[in-house]
Motif scaffolding. Structure first.
Motif, PDB file in Angstrom:
ATOM      1  N   SER A 260       1.283  -1.969  -4.312  1.00 49.44           N
ATOM      2  CA  SER A 260       0.175  -2.136  -5.024  1.00 49.44           C
ATOM      3  C   SER A 260      -0.811  -0.984  -5.497  1.00 49.44           C
ATOM      4  O   SER A 260      -1.078  -0.624  -6.289  1.00 49.44           O
TER       5      SER A 260
ATOM      6  N   TYR B 234       6.618  -5.312   3.909  1.00 50.47           N
ATOM      7  CA  TYR B 234       5.278  -5.561   4.039  1.00 50.47           C
ATOM      8  C   TYR B 234       4.581  -5.690   2.659  1.00 50.47           C
ATOM      9  O   TYR B 234       5.204  -4.887   1.773  1.00 50.47           O
ATOM     10  N   HIS B 235       3.564  -6.417   2.342  1.00 47.80           N
ATOM     11  CA  HIS B 235       3.020  -6.161   1.087  1.00 47.80           C
ATOM     12  C   HIS B 235       1.447  -6.202   1.565  1.00 47.80           C
ATOM     13  O   HIS B 235       0.954  -6.842   2.420  1.00 47.80           O
ATOM     14  N   SER B 236       0.647  -5.860   0.348  1.00 49.99           N
ATOM     15  CA  SER B 236      -0.854  -5.925   0.636  1.00 49.99           C
ATOM     16  C   SER B 236      -1.496  -7.273   0.443  1.00 49.99           C
ATOM     17  O   SER B 236      -0.712  -8.151  -0.057  1.00 49.99           O
TER      18      SER B 236
ATOM     19  N   PRO C 194       6.349  -0.199   1.272  1.00 48.92           N
ATOM     20  CA  PRO C 194       6.273  -1.890   0.762  1.00 48.92           C
ATOM     21  C   PRO C 194       4.902  -1.996   0.811  1.00 48.92           C
ATOM     22  O   PRO C 194       4.315  -2.726  -0.174  1.00 48.92           O
ATOM     23  N   GLU C 195       4.026  -1.747   1.913  1.00 46.07           N
ATOM     24  CA  GLU C 195       2.652  -2.526   1.913  1.00 46.07           C
ATOM     25  C   GLU C 195       1.836  -1.500   1.010  1.00 46.07           C
ATOM     26  O   GLU C 195       0.674  -1.934   0.662  1.00 46.07           O
ATOM     27  N   GLY C 196       2.219  -0.332   0.402  1.00 44.88           N
ATOM     28  CA  GLY C 196       1.296   0.506  -0.448  1.00 44.88           C
ATOM     29  C   GLY C 196       1.624   0.226  -1.960  1.00 44.88           C
ATOM     30  O   GLY C 196       1.268   1.144  -2.687  1.00 44.88           O
TER      31      GLY C 196
ATOM     32  N   LYS D 176       0.128  -7.208   5.089  1.00 42.78           N
ATOM     33  CA  LYS D 176      -0.090  -6.481   6.034  1.00 42.78           C
ATOM     34  C   LYS D 176      -1.527  -6.651   6.604  1.00 42.78           C
ATOM     35  O   LYS D 176      -2.290  -6.010   5.856  1.00 42.78           O
TER      36      LYS D 176
END
Lengths: 284, 402
Positions: free
Chosen positions: A262, B204-206, A258-260, B177
């Motif tokens: 983008s 999570y997201h950027s 998820p955090e990556g 994040k």
């Protein structure tokens, strides 16, 4: 099931990205012109749509009018400024269009302020469609369908009509087209206006989904360039495939990493460029 | 013909140019004046917070006029939401303008970076950023924080809502994040554990994304009772709007733990805001004498109600000015010393600056979106449903003044 949901969501997202990028692809493919003001036309289209709605105009008329107004504005810009620099180095294209983008962005801030705004979804498309656990907004489904129809119409216009043949021939050799008696300047103006109008249309259609803020053009420009680079510069079909690829990658990564999510879009671009330097369907 | 390498090079150049219009905006003042600098995100995704923060700072400076017999001047520093840019501009302001007083740093990442720099150069920073570490493990003698940190924000939103909705046992979180989001998430997990809540998932997201449909799809797939959004500014606006588009509001309760208040509600519109819970540092309808005074002044001068960015910027600027007056100096360590332990009538009522970690002890509010039909005026988006103070001790925050 979640991955299937994300793939379906990614297809919807990808069609939005294609809509964002198609105008840029057309301008680049047919005029060989790098238009860094593409995001600004998207921004202007979104805010014009918003302004028209504030004056009580129906949403569908608002997005249509916004597209036409921006297309007319782009035609004036092309005729008054850009056509004078087509034959110059690409650095001039970039400086001119970045300057134009900054002017449009500052204009939006001056007129509408830096605070974002919201546009309600058209009443007929407010609901959601449910398939088991998968839920998808009706408005996004409409945008997907609309984009698919638009893609077909554009493909027919550019590939299946005499006008499209002239435009494509003009992109290969403008001098030859001029010698045949066609006014290449008018053709270029029309192509540029079409690309800008499509960006504005995308901006108007995006407003119920992402709202408005004066910096939305930069975000749109980045996505549009990723789609154009992956698809192959100037390839209409490539832009469609790339848009879908980017949307699906981003959506799937929202579950896997998820955090990556983008970042994954840009990694996909790097991988495609490394493996296929001209993009998926780029010309030599 | 443009080659691919040229195209990519041009793209990078253009992206950098478009993302940095803030270079064009800065204010300069004549010598002999005392400069009060406001490092704020005037461009980029958090620009709307910066704009109203700037209005609040300049109003506080105008109200004060002068300190120590010298005219106060305002220096706006556009951080562009970037730590590196913020630190560079702070360095320039301290070296070239001899600025020692700094009010701003809305984003935790930029505030933390500036905090170290300002401490090293003997300035003083009053910030509204949220990360616990600012007055916790990374506290220092130069840095003060007005806003309630993430621990208090979670405890004054999640905890009362759990009590209010005893059957809502399954919560899902969407988290940016970076340090601010991580702190909110950590505090939320602690409350979940204590209250027996099942944390059914987190996405999570950027810090740069504005597309949340994938994360919302994740949340919908596990059917939570509550969706807790732990992002801030334009990201929480985009995330909430998209969640409402996906019909989330009809299926579960949505909570935005850290809302920016009025400007965010205006951007969202009443249809989206209705029935959503928001945690907030400030709301213009707070019943306190100083807030009523500020609201009247802002209405008179600007014709608007103050939002969080404006009001908090006004407050921290005023506190810096009061601190300098009390110290009789603009020397950073002297101003910091005079601020420690200060009690005053603030926007949220009686407020105190805790000496041990430089945290302002104040209320945090839980708001609920009103139906459009129930709004008394154009800005009456929410009602206050709960407020209170939740702070860990300075020792628990692991603050060792450096």
């Amino acid at each position: 099931m979640i991955y299937l949901s994300q793939i379906v969501n990614g297809i919807g997202l990808g069609m939005l990205y294609f809509l964002l990028a198609v105008g840029l692809s057309i301008i680049f493919g047919l005029l060989h012109f790098v238009n860094f003001a593409h995001g600004a036309f998207y921004l202007l289209g979104a805010y014009l749509c918003y302004a028209l709605l504030q004056h009580g105009i129906d949403f569908w008329w608002a997005i249509t009018l916004a597209g036409l107004i921006v297309a007319a504005f782009a035609a004036l810009v092309e005729a008054g400024l850009l056509r004078r620099i087509y034959r110059l180095d690409h650095m001039y294209h970039i400086v001119a269009t970045i300057g134009l983008a900054l002017m449009i962005q500052e204009f939006v801030i001056i007129v509408w302020g830096p605070v974002g705004a919201s546009v309600s979804t058209p009443p007929a498309l407010v609901g959601v469609v449910m398939l088991g656990n998968f839920i998808y907004p009706e408005y996004r489904i409409f945008v997907v369908g609309f984009t698919a129809v638009l893609a077909l119409v554009l493909w027919w216009l550019l590939e299946g009509t005499r006008l499209g043949a002239i435009v494509r021939a003009g992109s290969e050799s403008s001098d030859s087209i001029s010698l045949l008696g066609y006014d290449i300047k008018r053709i270029n103006t029309a192509v540029f206006a079409l690309g800008a109008g499509l960006a504005a249309l995308a901006g108007g259609l995006a407003t119920p989904i992402r709202g408005l803020d004066p910096f939305m053009g930069v975000e749109a420009l980045a996505i549009a360039f990723v789609v154009v680079v992956i698809g192959g510069m100037g390839s209409f079909t490539g832009a469609l495939i790339a848009g879908l690829l980017v949307g699906i990658v981003q959506s799937l990564m929202a579950t896997i990493w998820p955090e990556g999510a983008s970042l994954a879009v840009y990694i996909a671009m790097v991988v495609v460029v490394l493996v296929m330097p001209r993009g998926l369907l780029g010309r030599a | 013909m443009l080659h691919r390498r040229q195209f990519l090079k041009f793209s990078a150049f253009a992206a950098a140019s478009l993302a940095a219009p803030g270079f064009l905006r800065s204010a300069f003042a004549a010598g002999g004046e005392i400069t009060l600098a406001a490092p704020l995100p005037m461009s980029g995704a958090f620009a709307s917070n910066g704009k109203y923060g700037s209005i609040g700072t300049s109003m506080a400076i105008n109200d004060a006029g002068s300190i120590l017999g010298r005219k106060l001047s305002y220096l706006e520093l556009d951080t562009e939401g970037s730590s590196a840019t913020a630190v560079r501009k702070v360095q320039d302001a301290m070296q070239q303008r001899h600025a020692t007083l700094f009010a701003g740093g809305i984003l935790s990442s930029t505030a933390l970076a500036m905090s170290q720099e300002i401490n090293k150069r003997d300035g003083v920073l009053f910030t509204t950023a949220g990360a616990d570490t600012i007055t916790g493990s990374k506290c220092n003698k130069a840095t003060f924080r007005w806003s309630v940190p993430t621990y208090g924000a979670i405890n004054e939103t999640v905890r009362p809502l759990i009590d209010k909705m005893p059957n809502a046992k399954r919560w899902y979180t969407i988290t940016p994040k970076y340090v601010f989001g991580e702190d909110l998430l950590s505090a939320a997990k602690d409350v979940f554990k204590e209250k027996g809540i099942q944390h059914v998932g987190n996405s999570y997201h950027s810090l740069d994304t504005q597309e949340f449909s994938g994360y919302i799809t994740n949340a919908l797939s596990v059917r939570p009772d509550v969706l807790l959004l732990l992002n801030f500014g334009s990201q929480s606006t985009a995330c909430l709007r998209q969640a409402v588009n996906f019909g989330v509001k009809n299926r579960m309760t949505i909570v935005v733990a850290w809302a920016s208040g009025l400007e965010q509600f205006k951007a969202l519109g009443p249809d989206v805001v209705e029935n959503v819970y928001f945690g907030a540092q400030y709301w213009h309808a707070i019943d306190s004498p100083f807030n009523k005074q500020l609201v009247a002044e802002v209405k008179k001068e600007k014709g608007i109600n103050p939002d969080y960015a404006l009001a908090s910027a006004y407050m921290i600027t005023k506190l810096l000015i009061d601190g300098a007056r009390k110290a009789g100096s603009i020397d950073g360590p002297a101003v910091a010393k005079s601020l420690e332990g200060m009690e005053y009538d603030g926007l949220t009522g009686k407020e105190t600056i805790r000496a041990a970690d430089h945290q302002v002890i104040k209320n945090y509010y839980l708001l609920k979106g009103k139906a459009k039909a129930n709004m008394k005026d154009a800005d009456d988006y929410v009602e206050i449903v709960n407020y209170g103070q939740s702070f860990r001790s300075a020792k628990q925050e692991q603050c060792v003044m450096g």
